[in-house]
Design an enzyme around this catalytic site. Sequence first.
Site, PDB file in Angstrom:
ATOM      1  N   GLU A 102      -3.490 -11.633  16.979  1.00 11.55           N
ATOM      2  CA  GLU A 102      -4.395 -12.571  17.650  1.00 11.55           C
ATOM      3  C   GLU A 102      -4.056 -14.004  17.276  1.00 11.55           C
ATOM      4  OE1 GLU A 102      -9.222 -13.464  17.934  1.00 11.55           O
ATOM      5  OE2 GLU A 102      -8.411 -12.294  16.272  1.00 11.55           O
ATOM      6  N   GLN A 161     -11.822 -10.500  23.012  1.00  8.78           N
ATOM      7  CA  GLN A 161     -13.033 -11.029  22.375  1.00  8.78           C
ATOM      8  C   GLN A 161     -13.418 -12.321  23.059  1.00  8.78           C
ATOM      9  OE1 GLN A 161     -11.392 -11.286  18.385  1.00  8.78           O
ATOM     10  NE2 GLN A 161     -12.652  -9.578  17.692  1.00  8.78           N
ATOM     11  N   GLU A 183     -17.784 -11.603  19.507  1.00  6.72           N
ATOM     12  CA  GLU A 183     -17.534 -12.178  18.183  1.00  6.72           C
ATOM     13  C   GLU A 183     -18.033 -13.624  18.178  1.00  6.72           C
ATOM     14  OE1 GLU A 183     -13.839 -12.274  15.014  1.00  6.72           O
ATOM     15  OE2 GLU A 183     -13.481 -12.933  17.065  1.00  6.72           O
TER      16      GLU A 183
END
Length: 264
Positions: A140, A201, A237
């Site tokens: 990520e 996310q 998140e």
Amino acid sequence: MKLAANLSLLYPGLPLAQRMAAAARDGFAGAEILFPYDLAPRELATMLRDHRLELVLVNTPVGSAGEKGLACLPGREDDFSHALQRALQVCEATECRMIHVMAGVPPAGAVPSACRATLISNLRKAAKRAQQAGVTLTLEALNRTDLPGYFYYRPDQVADIINTVGHDAVGLQFDLYHTQREGLDLGTTLDDVLPLVRHVQFANPQGRHEPDPASPAVAGALRKLANHGYAGWVGCEYIPKGDTSANLVWRHAYHAILDNQDTP
């Protein structure tokens, strides 16, 4: 695309078991727990079963010396291998199928090419272990404001690493929040990496609070993912502005967008 509650951030102030209970009451079927290493894996698995939650993502441990991950740090290969093993043990106990591999922040004076070579070597070895366990490893891009010095901050940089590793067990974790914090266009950035996306996310780029699915950029990215065939989890998140449960009204817009995913 199913929503997963990030229990490291949502329902703050509650013990983990109570966070699980609250998430289940609020209709979440999946959960992310970034660093679930304070509990024995079997104990964690029992808690998840009790609350009928599926653990969908964990991070590798970040390192005992305050590192933000270990995978790109030359000379720390054994430490990374041990960290990966801890994450795989959690996955074995809980049936989690996704591990975010934390690359880390290269120390001062580190040679970027050496860090890149270390990361690629570690990932190739880790991918074999993950594949045997039925687990996907994700990378990520983390924005430079929140995590200055992290080894990569743009999804295209991550895609280059993934393509170099060249293993099916390694994919991209696309975070809308980090992408927007870098000032990147969500649509064009996603177009460049879409085939590699394995987990998603999101959060609002302003303050990392509740996401705004109705914003044109976010809505477009969500439709693009759905129309491409992404059917995985979308991790929530974010840092709640107030009461997590009371402020879940944004989910109505999220579901409305996906119900009309073919709308341009």
